[in-house]
Design an enzyme around this catalytic site. Sequence first.
Site, PDB file in Angstrom:
ATOM      1  N   HIS A   1     -11.573  10.391  -2.204  1.00  0.00           N
ATOM      2  CA  HIS A   1     -11.674   9.379  -3.256  1.00  0.00           C
ATOM      3  C   HIS A   1     -12.197   9.962  -4.577  1.00  0.00           C
ATOM      4  O   HIS A   1     -11.991   9.371  -5.619  1.00  0.00           O
ATOM      5  CB  HIS A   1     -12.625   8.257  -2.840  1.00  0.00           C
ATOM      6  CG  HIS A   1     -12.079   7.322  -1.812  1.00  0.00           C
ATOM      7  ND1 HIS A   1     -11.745   7.720  -0.546  1.00  0.00           N
ATOM      8  CD2 HIS A   1     -11.804   5.991  -1.862  1.00  0.00           C
ATOM      9  CE1 HIS A   1     -11.312   6.658   0.139  1.00  0.00           C
ATOM     10  NE2 HIS A   1     -11.332   5.613  -0.636  1.00  0.00           N
TER      11      HIS A   1
ATOM     12  N   LEU B  61       0.832  -1.198   0.000  1.00  0.00           N
ATOM     13  CA  LEU B  61       0.000   0.000   0.000  1.00  0.00           C
ATOM     14  C   LEU B  61       0.876   1.261   0.000  1.00  0.00           C
ATOM     15  O   LEU B  61       1.090   1.877   1.050  1.00  0.00           O
ATOM     16  CB  LEU B  61      -0.898  -0.060   1.241  1.00  0.00           C
ATOM     17  CG  LEU B  61      -2.220   0.673   1.171  1.00  0.00           C
ATOM     18  CD1 LEU B  61      -3.133   0.209   2.290  1.00  0.00           C
ATOM     19  CD2 LEU B  61      -2.059   2.166   1.172  1.00  0.00           C
TER      20      LEU B  61
ATOM     21  N   GLU C 187       1.558   4.276  -2.927  1.00  0.00           N
ATOM     22  CA  GLU C 187       1.392   4.770  -4.293  1.00  0.00           C
ATOM     23  C   GLU C 187       2.715   5.224  -4.898  1.00  0.00           C
ATOM     24  O   GLU C 187       2.949   5.067  -6.095  1.00  0.00           O
ATOM     25  CB  GLU C 187       0.381   5.926  -4.323  1.00  0.00           C
ATOM     26  CG  GLU C 187      -1.067   5.526  -4.041  1.00  0.00           C
ATOM     27  CD  GLU C 187      -1.360   5.254  -2.578  1.00  0.00           C
ATOM     28  OE1 GLU C 187      -0.511   5.593  -1.715  1.00  0.00           O
ATOM     29  OE2 GLU C 187      -2.431   4.688  -2.271  1.00  0.00           O
TER      30      GLU C 187
HETATM   31  C1  LIG Z   1      -3.237   6.669   0.651  1.00  0.00           C
HETATM   32  C2  LIG Z   1      -4.365   5.717   0.454  1.00  0.00           C
HETATM   33  N1  LIG Z   1      -4.265   4.749  -0.474  1.00  0.00           N
HETATM   34  C3  LIG Z   1      -5.276   3.886  -0.687  1.00  0.00           C
HETATM   35  C4  LIG Z   1      -6.444   3.971   0.038  1.00  0.00           C
HETATM   36  C5  LIG Z   1      -7.591   2.997  -0.211  1.00  0.00           C
HETATM   37  N2  LIG Z   1      -7.728   2.072   0.939  1.00  0.00           N
HETATM   38  C6  LIG Z   1      -8.609   2.316   1.919  1.00  0.00           C
HETATM   39  S1  LIG Z   1      -8.459   1.236   3.184  1.00  0.00           S
HETATM   40  C7  LIG Z   1      -7.208   0.402   2.437  1.00  0.00           C
HETATM   41  C8  LIG Z   1      -6.529  -0.728   3.165  1.00  0.00           C
HETATM   42  C9  LIG Z   1      -5.977  -0.290   4.497  1.00  0.00           C
HETATM   43  O1  LIG Z   1      -5.289  -1.322   5.131  1.00  0.00           O
HETATM   44  P1  LIG Z   1      -4.707  -1.135   6.598  1.00  0.00           P
HETATM   45  O2  LIG Z   1      -3.866   0.095   6.664  1.00  0.00           O
HETATM   46  O3  LIG Z   1      -4.070  -2.417   6.957  1.00  0.00           O
HETATM   47  O4  LIG Z   1      -5.953  -0.848   7.517  1.00  0.00           O
HETATM   48  P2  LIG Z   1      -7.197  -1.794   7.811  1.00  0.00           P
HETATM   49  O5  LIG Z   1      -8.237  -1.475   6.783  1.00  0.00           O
HETATM   50  O6  LIG Z   1      -6.723  -3.192   7.740  1.00  0.00           O
HETATM   51  O7  LIG Z   1      -7.644  -1.396   9.170  1.00  0.00           O
HETATM   52  C10 LIG Z   1      -6.938   0.978   1.187  1.00  0.00           C
HETATM   53  C11 LIG Z   1      -5.932   0.470   0.224  1.00  0.00           C
HETATM   54  C12 LIG Z   1      -6.520   4.999   0.983  1.00  0.00           C
HETATM   55  N3  LIG Z   1      -7.621   5.191   1.736  1.00  0.00           N
HETATM   56  N4  LIG Z   1      -5.477   5.849   1.182  1.00  0.00           N
END
Ligand SMILES: Cc1ncc(C[n+]2csc(CCOP(=O)(O)OP(=O)(O)O)c2C)c(N)n1
Lengths: 357, 357, 326, 326
Positions: free
Chosen positions: D129, D58, D60
């Site tokens: 978003h 995760l 970018e």
């Molecule tokens: C900078 C960014 N990239 C992508 C997203 C899209 N997105 C939302 S939640 C998520 C996964 C998050 O995973 P984690 O940090 O492990 O938290 P969890 O949802 O498991 O609590 C993604 C990729 C985002 N919100 N922000």
Amino acid sequence: MSILTTSTGGPTPVRILAPDGSVPDGYRPPLPDSELLAAYRLMLMSRRVDERAFNLQRQGRLGVFSPVNGQEASVIGSAFALDPTRDWVVPQYRELPAMLRQGYTLERFLLYCMGDPEGNRMPDGVNLLPIQISLAAQIPHAVGLAWGLRHQGRDSVVCVYFGDGASSEGDFHEACNLAGVRRAPVIFFLQNNRWAISTPVSKQTGADSFATRATGYGFPGELVDGNDFFAVHEATLLAVARARAGEGPTLIESRTYRMGPHNTADDPTRYVDPEELEAYRALDPVARVRSFLLEAELLSEELEHRMRAEIEEELAAAVAAAEARGAGRPEQIFDHVYADPPPRLLDQRDAITGEAQ
Amino acid sequence: MSILTTSTGGPTPVRILAPDGSVPDGYRPPLPDSELLAAYRLMLMSRRVDERAFNLQRQGRLGVFSPVNGQEASVIGSAFALDPTRDWVVPQYRELPAMLRQGYTLERFLLYCMGDPEGNRMPDGVNLLPIQISLAAQIPHAVGLAWGLRHQGRDSVVCVYFGDGASSEGDFHEACNLAGVRRAPVIFFLQNNRWAISTPVSKQTGADSFATRATGYGFPGELVDGNDFFAVHEATLLAVARARAGEGPTLIESRTYRMGPHNTADDPTRYVDPEELEAYRALDPVARVRSFLLEAELLSEELEHRMRAEIEEELAAAVAAAEARGAGRPEQIFDHVYADPPPRLLDQRDAITGEAQ
Amino acid sequence: MATLNMVQAIRATLEREMERDERIILLGQDIGRNGGMFRATDGLQERFGEARVVDMPLAEGVIVGSAVGLACSGLRPIPELQFLGFGSQAFHQIEGQVARMRFRSQSRYPMPIVIRAPFGGNVRTPELHSDAHEAKYANSPGLKVVTPASAHDAKGLLTEAIRGEDPVLFCEPLRGYRLIKDAVPDEDYTLPFGRLRIARPGSDVTLVAWSAAVVVAEQAAELAEQEGISCQVVDLRTLVPLDVEGLAKAVSATGRAVVVHEAPLTAGFGAEVVATIVEHAFSALSAPVLRVTAPDAPYPFSSLERAYLPSAERSLGAIRRVMGAA
Amino acid sequence: MATLNMVQAIRATLEREMERDERIILLGQDIGRNGGMFRATDGLQERFGEARVVDMPLAEGVIVGSAVGLACSGLRPIPELQFLGFGSQAFHQIEGQVARMRFRSQSRYPMPIVIRAPFGGNVRTPELHSDAHEAKYANSPGLKVVTPASAHDAKGLLTEAIRGEDPVLFCEPLRGYRLIKDAVPDEDYTLPFGRLRIARPGSDVTLVAWSAAVVVAEQAAELAEQEGISCQVVDLRTLVPLDVEGLAKAVSATGRAVVVHEAPLTAGFGAEVVATIVEHAFSALSAPVLRVTAPDAPYPFSSLERAYLPSAERSLGAIRRVMGAA
Ligand SMILES: Cc1ncc(C[n+]2csc(CCOP(=O)(O)OP(=O)(O)O)c2C)c(N)n1
Ligand SMILES: Cc1ncc(C[n+]2csc(CCOP(=O)(O)OP(=O)(O)O)c2C)c(N)n1
Ligand SMILES: [Mg+2]
Ligand SMILES: [Mg+2]
């Protein structure tokens, strides 16, 4: 590479409260009974909000919602190590119970989920930053906040929550590194719930633990069983004490498991192995605390029943209050953009709100 | 906190070649004599380019230039562990000798310093990415390059250079983490020269070593005396072997010292403690290799003299050739922007080059 | 009243404001002991201590991101980007966080943050140092974008920025740091945002510019004068807020306009200037509004920058065109 | 010829191109097993394997940054930003690296990279978003910016992007993923960049839009029709390169123009459209060119987005104004 709580590869997370609710001989929780019960009640509340919010979302009454399910010990165990009157929580988006503990309200949270910006307004005096959608962007904020409070002579500690996914962002690194240099009183609370939406932690990192990263920034890292309320709580207490004493930051990896979908739009059956999920259900953090409390005779079926009834009422009242406010008003688009808004924006407000009338 | 090579705090860098040019009993360099001499010659060349470029800059014949002074063992010891016919170098901006080793030319480098984009054109077949000004931005590139080469069945290794300062950028973290996940054949070669312009490493990080960061990404980290040609070289050889064998990345912290100013615009007397600088002069990496070579009777005063004369000639020829090309032509603004340039850009080209005629 | 160059005016303003308000804290790369790459913070660390003038790790994201947290704690941080070009490393923190935290928190957390950033060309910097990125920030609501063109304005606008409650990207012209010198009153003063300045009166064509391009516009006006064309030069001073009314009025007075800026043409802020003029002064226009800008190519290496940047000569070409004389 | 929605057209194009050229490799968050948040890569990992459809950490910055290196190695990466809003985390890699590597390396390293990114509002996403950031990228020379408004165009433009040698930011309208459905030929085809499409003929006013706003413009044209105003709708298709000639011609035919877009007004790409029209079709204009856009406020929370985004009704207001009827 597997870094399940149950796996044997890599460092072993600290565990105090076993899945059956037992604790090591002679272990005495560092919380008074009333607080233990309060923590348990918050766990029940959290589970109930998860369910209810899902229903409301399905009925079109709420927008996107991310359940806490599975991470209650992690979120609540850590939050209960903070002093809400002076310590701060900087959330990602999956830490409702920690926010409630600090003084946020259910009604506001529901407003937030209904897409009303007022829902992200933290009440005055409540030591909380707003919910953050841009993953990891809140981590530098937490460091700045901790540093700024210390700069002004406050003895506050800041606890910032983020996920295993968020830990891959550059912001995580830059923030940890700065905190190490400045010895900021901040706790980096990494909830490794094994998933970032559909991405398993094995694709998130090649390391066998996130906690080890702390060394590279010059402060301690702790790895705990995130489904163990006591382990999480003790590790956070220690980190709070260090931070309070001016000894700087701590990174806590709380190894837990996201038992539900990522959010209301997600379909985890596409990617979660049902056996793995089952294995984690056996490690349910709420059930563990319940067994402990029953065993210790702090909780009875009857008390639990009462708790549930209260929670139901509170939740119903919050839903009613939030829904009574109704959907957003177009003026809200413009209300808090600038202290001193450009005339152009005021013209745009007049045009848009005028038309909406 | 001090992380001088000479300090005792924190992990101790691996050292083979002592400041007096001696090596441990029985140590045999892993390079043939001819290569040892080639490496030494490149060191002399690098020092001479530093001086000459400074003079040219003062005369207004070159733009900004960043000397290598002090880091010759670090840059050249590592570069000599690579096979230029299949391995790649991804530079920051202070690694001219490593670039020359790969097949870049002095003439192009001078063009680069004169502000001609042609100077950043790596010759065909030379395994080099261009000089990078955006600090740390090249580190993700190196990981992608290593991964891509491996994906296509090549057995190449990529060595990416960056500074202690650059290591604070999010790009460093994101790149290391990805490399760990993908086990990319990449060497993260961190030159800790103790300074990022005027920022000492003690303000850059709270850690007592950068090498320890590797654990947090699931691969090994090595700390070496960056003023020791052999220590650097051996560590890099090991990393190359690991990467080539599919065992993934290595982070090497080469602990060295920037003996000159950051660049031609910098005044280090504003911030460098002269005593510290003196202490490092005693650890001069070039003098060490020289003593070793003299002792080993591989080098003589006479041979050195010949080397210097040759270098002088090469350099003079390169300066003459670069200057003969003259300043940039306005068309160059437009030449390599797109494969398929928008008509608007072509109109702009006509307008600007037309006017310039 | 002293004659100061721009960097002196900025330094003096920072010093004055730090004296006045101890909540102010400066963050940046090389701003402490070294006094900043261009000496904009020279001596301030000695004067105010390491706790208030902070040499930061080399990471723009956290320089800006920690400023958000510092502001939440009640301080008034002034982070410096060593060059605006490296603001891209902090872009998510600037457009996504600094600019939106007031809205996101519904005013619980105002963001009195001034991000200082030198930019602009013709000083032979290496790649990426000279880029004029202002339009990207102007399209990031919640932020104000300030672009002084004189030492006098730099002081007044910086004081206004520091004392205000909104986040400001304060863009300082590299080329002007030492070259631009003018009279700066000793006493405190602020200049309101969103009020342009008529840098030179004129009646035939209005030249619109900001930051270092104002000098180019003034030179072009000189050249035009010699051909009998009278040019008014408008210095926008701030891009957000934009002085829509002042712009419409200035252009209406001449009926012709040329915008000069250093950024590439496409989607540069000049487009906004033209669109605003067209919306608010269309009926007064007797010729198309033209733009004199860098081409749609990356900022080039230093030997090419003179040809790349808008010049007085190129501006004169556009002036002639709007006069129907070319 | 099948009727596909936009996400189906994109998925099919990716599949076809990956079959054709094994140098193509997809990178992104959740694009593998999960098939992408919107199923744009559904089944592709199964089909082409984990080595070519890669679930990334995760981050970018490194999703885009590693694509630069992959391209240097001779591959043709197609990184996905899960949402364009999170492109800000990679902004330095996109504007500073992807867009400039060809220039920096003097064509030694071309960048055949297509960055796919959904964006745009009215789908009740959480904060950040839905932001329409296209203008920021359009002001980043070296990059092309492509904004299809139909399934048919999505296929043709994506094919063109993938086969081309220049880096492309390919912006996909979230709202259109399932709502926009049209006939898509089965066989391969490309659509050239820089050629706008007349989405609807009309003679009184030219409405200029791209991506999901084309639908809004079409709805506004319907409303205007009922008042006897005939609107031509222009879909720009690509912002960089911009079809300057086509735009001038389309607007000249009606003498009036309104631009509709989802980004905030100030320094949005609509400004560029107006400035281009003014430069190239000034004499044909009989009214100011107006913009119907989001206000200069951050993209709000979901309950407010309908009022925030440009609507057919607001567009009609502008149409009436340029017709002198309001
Ligand atoms: C900078 C960014 N990239 C992508 C997203 C899209 N997105 C939302 S939640 C998520 C996964 C998050 O995973 P984690 O940090 O492990 O938290 P969890 O949802 O498991 O609590 C993604 C990729 C985002 N919100 N922000
Ligand atoms: C992203 C970025 N931020 C800031 C700068 C300005 N700058 C150029 S060199 C430098 C210091 C670099 O230090 P380090 O990485 O240790 O490399 P060294 O110069 O010591 O070799 C800085 C801050 C830059 N070029 N890129
Ligand atoms: Mg997670
Ligand atoms: Mg350094």
